[in-house]
Design a protein around this motif. Structure first.
Motif, PDB file in Angstrom:
ATOM      1  N   VAL A  68      65.406   4.167  45.283  1.00 15.33           N
ATOM      2  CA  VAL A  68      64.801   4.097  46.612  1.00 15.33           C
ATOM      3  C   VAL A  68      64.092   2.760  46.800  1.00 15.33           C
ATOM      4  CG1 VAL A  68      63.023   5.084  48.106  1.00 15.33           C
ATOM      5  CG2 VAL A  68      64.587   6.589  46.897  1.00 15.33           C
ATOM      6  N   GLN A  69      63.322   2.360  45.803  1.00 15.93           N
ATOM      7  CA  GLN A  69      62.591   1.100  45.888  1.00 15.93           C
ATOM      8  C   GLN A  69      63.549  -0.085  46.030  1.00 15.93           C
ATOM      9  OE1 GLN A  69      59.821   0.629  42.709  1.00 15.93           O
ATOM     10  NE2 GLN A  69      59.250  -1.426  43.285  1.00 15.93           N
ATOM     11  N   LYS A  70      64.635  -0.074  45.274  1.00 15.75           N
ATOM     12  CA  LYS A  70      65.609  -1.158  45.322  1.00 15.75           C
ATOM     13  C   LYS A  70      66.225  -1.286  46.710  1.00 15.75           C
ATOM     14  CE  LYS A  70      69.780  -0.695  43.433  1.00 15.75           C
ATOM     15  NZ  LYS A  70      70.835  -0.579  42.419  1.00 15.75           N
ATOM     16  N   PHE A  71      66.621  -0.170  47.303  1.00 15.92           N
ATOM     17  CA  PHE A  71      67.285  -0.235  48.594  1.00 15.92           C
ATOM     18  C   PHE A  71      66.314  -0.483  49.748  1.00 15.92           C
ATOM     19  CE2 PHE A  71      70.718   1.629  46.107  1.00 15.92           C
ATOM     20  CZ  PHE A  71      71.754   0.811  46.523  1.00 15.92           C
ATOM     21  N   ILE A  72      65.066  -0.092  49.609  1.00 21.05           N
ATOM     22  CA  ILE A  72      64.069  -0.446  50.622  1.00 21.05           C
ATOM     23  C   ILE A  72      63.859  -1.952  50.626  1.00 21.05           C
ATOM     24  CG2 ILE A  72      61.604  -0.363  51.167  1.00 21.05           C
ATOM     25  CD1 ILE A  72      61.636   2.581  50.459  1.00 21.05           C
ATOM     26  N   ARG A  73      63.770  -2.543  49.455  1.00 23.40           N
ATOM     27  CA  ARG A  73      63.586  -3.994  49.366  1.00 23.40           C
ATOM     28  C   ARG A  73      64.812  -4.755  49.828  1.00 23.40           C
ATOM     29  NH1 ARG A  73      59.746  -4.053  44.153  1.00 23.40           N
ATOM     30  NH2 ARG A  73      57.895  -3.476  45.313  1.00 23.40           N
ATOM     31  N   MET A  95      54.567   3.309  46.330  1.00 24.50           N
ATOM     32  CA  MET A  95      55.629   3.482  47.315  1.00 24.50           C
ATOM     33  C   MET A  95      55.148   3.686  48.754  1.00 24.50           C
ATOM     34  SD  MET A  95      58.396   2.722  46.006  1.00 24.50           S
ATOM     35  CE  MET A  95      59.452   3.152  47.360  1.00 24.50           C
ATOM     36  N   PRO A  96      54.042   4.401  49.006  1.00 21.43           N
ATOM     37  CA  PRO A  96      53.584   4.477  50.398  1.00 21.43           C
ATOM     38  C   PRO A  96      53.276   3.101  50.990  1.00 21.43           C
ATOM     39  CG  PRO A  96      52.543   6.187  49.136  1.00 21.43           C
ATOM     40  CD  PRO A  96      53.295   5.334  48.155  1.00 21.43           C
ATOM     41  N   LEU A  97      52.737   2.213  50.196  1.00 21.63           N
ATOM     42  CA  LEU A  97      52.441   0.863  50.667  1.00 21.63           C
ATOM     43  C   LEU A  97      53.725   0.100  50.983  1.00 21.63           C
ATOM     44  CD1 LEU A  97      49.913  -0.849  51.114  1.00 21.63           C
ATOM     45  CD2 LEU A  97      50.311  -1.857  48.887  1.00 21.63           C
ATOM     46  N   VAL A  98      54.730   0.225  50.128  1.00 20.30           N
ATOM     47  CA  VAL A  98      56.024  -0.425  50.362  1.00 20.30           C
ATOM     48  C   VAL A  98      56.649   0.116  51.648  1.00 20.30           C
ATOM     49  CG1 VAL A  98      58.368  -0.704  49.452  1.00 20.30           C
ATOM     50  CG2 VAL A  98      56.415  -0.880  47.910  1.00 20.30           C
TER      51      VAL A  98
END
Length: 155
Positions: A68-73, A95-98
């Protein structure tokens, strides 16, 4: 033979999901972490799990914190659903901050076991991202409106 095996595991996953969802919402809320805000209510949580199942069938789902983090970035958007009972908290606390930086709606659900079962997996899942698709657009929009109406966490 492979097709028969896939059908059997799908029915087993549905049985596991019904077993996990039989836990009371009030019982599950007792185990959430202190940072789990905004927490989805009982109705919204059921809608989230239903939409997660539909997204999994359409292959429009990202599972796990790293993915999830990779694809959000990378710039993908959708709805991020985080399990509120994740332990240790350090795994998901950033993750909420991202999500807020990228203007992506997010909310917490009370159980990572329920979230994993909704993904069609036997393993618990800490986080998923549901991407928009035409097959479940109506429920996706309802969820998006429901998340936007939840109170924002106080800093």
């Amino acid at each position: 033979m492979g097709k028969v095996k896939r059908e059997r595991t799908a029915s087993e996953n549905e049985a596991d999901l019904s077993k996990v969802e039989s836990s009371s919402y009030k019982d599950l809320v007792q185990f959430i972490s202190p940072i789990a805000s905004p927490l989805a209510g009982k109705k919204l949580a059921k809608r989230l799990y239903k939409c997660t199942r539909k997204a999994q069938k359409e292959k429009m789902l990202r599972k796990g914190v790293r993915e999830v983090q990779k694809f959000i970035r990378k710039g993908e958007s959708g709805i991020v659903v985080i399990a509120g009972d994740t332990n240790p908290i350090d795994v998901i606390c950033h993750m909420p901050l991202v999500c807020e930086e990228k203007n992506i709606p997010y909310c917490y659900t009370p159980s990572k076991e329920d979230l994993g079962a909704a993904c069609g997996s036997k393993r618990p899942t800490c986080m998923v991202m549901i991407k928009e698709h035409s097959d479940y657009k109506d429920i996706y929009d309802e969820i998006k409106d429901g998340i936007s109406s939840l109170p924002l966490p106080v800093a």
